[in-house]
Design an enzyme around this catalytic site. Structure first.
Site, PDB file in Angstrom:
ATOM      1  N   GLY A 142      20.624  17.069  47.437  1.00 54.21           N
ATOM      2  CA  GLY A 142      21.213  16.749  46.145  1.00 54.21           C
ATOM      3  C   GLY A 142      22.703  17.062  46.072  1.00 54.21           C
ATOM      4  O   GLY A 142      23.171  18.069  46.620  1.00 54.21           O
TER       5      GLY A 142
ATOM      6  N   ASP B 163      24.252  20.454  44.758  1.00 55.36           N
ATOM      7  CA  ASP B 163      24.736  21.490  45.683  1.00 55.36           C
ATOM      8  C   ASP B 163      25.658  20.810  46.684  1.00 55.36           C
ATOM      9  O   ASP B 163      25.316  20.640  47.852  1.00 55.36           O
ATOM     10  CB  ASP B 163      23.541  22.148  46.377  1.00 55.36           C
ATOM     11  CG  ASP B 163      22.579  22.753  45.377  1.00 55.36           C
ATOM     12  OD1 ASP B 163      22.889  23.807  44.826  1.00 55.36           O
ATOM     13  OD2 ASP B 163      21.526  22.133  45.102  1.00 55.36           O
TER      14      ASP B 163
ATOM     15  N   HIS C 226      14.470  17.474  42.199  1.00 56.10           N
ATOM     16  CA  HIS C 226      13.720  17.363  43.458  1.00 56.10           C
ATOM     17  C   HIS C 226      12.981  16.024  43.504  1.00 56.10           C
ATOM     18  O   HIS C 226      12.963  15.347  44.526  1.00 56.10           O
ATOM     19  CB  HIS C 226      12.660  18.476  43.570  1.00 56.10           C
ATOM     20  CG  HIS C 226      13.203  19.869  43.550  1.00 56.10           C
ATOM     21  ND1 HIS C 226      13.002  20.729  42.505  1.00 56.10           N
ATOM     22  CD2 HIS C 226      13.936  20.573  44.461  1.00 56.10           C
ATOM     23  CE1 HIS C 226      13.561  21.900  42.765  1.00 56.10           C
ATOM     24  NE2 HIS C 226      14.143  21.834  43.946  1.00 56.10           N
TER      25      HIS C 226
ATOM     26  N   GLN D 290      18.735  33.051  53.162  1.00 58.14           N
ATOM     27  CA  GLN D 290      19.885  32.612  52.362  1.00 58.14           C
ATOM     28  C   GLN D 290      20.109  33.452  51.108  1.00 58.14           C
ATOM     29  O   GLN D 290      20.985  33.151  50.309  1.00 58.14           O
ATOM     30  CB  GLN D 290      19.769  31.121  52.030  1.00 58.14           C
ATOM     31  CG  GLN D 290      18.690  30.778  51.030  1.00 58.14           C
ATOM     32  CD  GLN D 290      18.460  29.276  50.962  1.00 58.14           C
ATOM     33  OE1 GLN D 290      18.063  28.660  51.945  1.00 58.14           O
ATOM     34  NE2 GLN D 290      18.725  28.677  49.812  1.00 58.14           N
TER      35      GLN D 290
ATOM     36  N   ARG E 163      16.351  27.686  38.605  1.00 62.07           N
ATOM     37  CA  ARG E 163      16.780  28.917  37.929  1.00 62.07           C
ATOM     38  C   ARG E 163      16.950  28.733  36.419  1.00 62.07           C
ATOM     39  O   ARG E 163      17.082  29.710  35.697  1.00 62.07           O
ATOM     40  CB  ARG E 163      18.086  29.445  38.542  1.00 62.07           C
ATOM     41  CG  ARG E 163      17.874  30.033  39.928  1.00 62.07           C
ATOM     42  CD  ARG E 163      19.114  30.752  40.424  1.00 62.07           C
ATOM     43  NE  ARG E 163      18.857  31.488  41.651  1.00 62.07           N
ATOM     44  CZ  ARG E 163      19.157  31.050  42.880  1.00 62.07           C
ATOM     45  NH1 ARG E 163      19.729  29.886  43.045  1.00 62.07           N
ATOM     46  NH2 ARG E 163      18.887  31.793  43.938  1.00 62.07           N
TER      47      ARG E 163
END
Ligand code: AMP
Length: 284
Positions: A150, A153, A40, A64, A190
């Site tokens: 990013g 993804d 990030h 989502q 995660r």
């Protein structure tokens, strides 16, 4: 050294609109779900370099997540996030709550129907509808000139570029490269769920993608062989389940059986209930 300014946290749309009216300049925007890491931060630094003002949002977007996913347990660490944003001299943290963005009887969604189809879209059928909807809503509020996403993804990045093009949204999408741990594991909020052992051994995911790259660059062009090589490498991790390994055209994300153009090799794996994705673009 730049003097640290105080971080302005805005929680309402009208307050943001007032701020926007009063603050002239090119606006860069980095939408996030928080639990910020260097991935990030690299996007935020890009925005700081290119824009006069940088806005970061933190919102764990319920639209989502499917009911079986980790919405409730998704990592949240607002105090640490605020500190990181303050240290980077971010101008505004936009921090809406669920009721603000999805009020009672909310019923309008944005759906990109071409690039969203395979890969993550197949594994998580409502995911991109939720992503496109929240991104368009946030763009309507923030009114950014540039927005940063990013390559980690990659499908999301492409879906958003397409949505912005199709809906004539006046925001330029800028991509940022995948930031990795020393062992190659792609940074992700995660990753906090992973054990120390897993964190250490999962560098093998990036290694497996690099094996695919070496093979392709040495003339290995059949999908089955490339996927086999990646699979063999991943087999070394006990308890790791492969959700998918795919080879797609870099530009269109069309599934390929034969590598005859630039491709992106993508994969999703599950380890101890944690789902991780990664990809590598390979130019031939
Ligand atoms: P998230 O908070 O997971 O929704 O991610 C917010 C933005 O950060 C998205 O544009 C992601 O693609 C990007 N991002 C997440 N992880 C990384 C990473 N390891 N490197 C670069 N960008 C990332």
């Amino acid at each position: 050294m730049l003097k640290k300014q105080s971080l302005k946290t805005i929680k309402s749309i009208s307050t943001y609109r007032n701020w926007h009216k009063k603050n002239q300049g090119v606006i860069g925007f980095v939408p996030t779900m928080g639990s910020l890491h260097d991935g990030h931060l690299s996007l935020i630094k890009k925005s700081k370099k290119q824009c006069d003002l940088t806005v970061v949002s933190i919102f764990v977007n319920p639209a989502q997540f499917s009911p079986s996913e980790d919405l409730d347990s998704y990592p949240r660490d607002l105090e640490s996030d605020r500190l990181l944003l303050k240290n980077l001299n971010v101008d505004v943290l936009f921090l809406p709550n669920k009721g603000l963005l999805y009020p009672k009887n909310y019923s309008t969604y944005v759906e990109e129907k071409l690039l969203s189809r395979g890969l993550e879209g197949e594994a998580r059928p409502t995911f991109f509808k939720g992503v496109a909807t929240i991104v368009v809503k946030l763009f309507n509020i923030i009114k950014p000139n540039f927005a940063y996403f990013g390559e980690k993804d990659i499908q999301q990045l492409k879906v958003i570029k397409k949505t912005v093009r199709d809906l004539n949204i006046d925001t330029q999408i800028v991509k940022g490269g995948t930031i990795r741990e020393k062992n190659g594991l792609a940074m992700s909020s995660r990753n906090q769920y992973l054990s120390k052992k897993n964190l250490k051994e999962l560098g093998i995911i990036y290694e497996s993608l690099n094996c695919a790259k070496t093979l392709i660059l040495n003339g290995g062009r059949t999908g089955t062989l490339i996927k086999k090589v990646v699979k063999e490498k991943l087999k070394n991790i006990k308890g790791l389940e492969i959700d998918y390994i795919e080879i797609n055209c870099s530009e269109t994300l069309k599934k390929l059986e034969i590598v005859d153009r630039d491709v992106v090799v993508s994969l999703a794996v599950l380890i101890n209930g944690v789902r991780l994705i990664d990809n590598l673009e390979i130019k031939i």
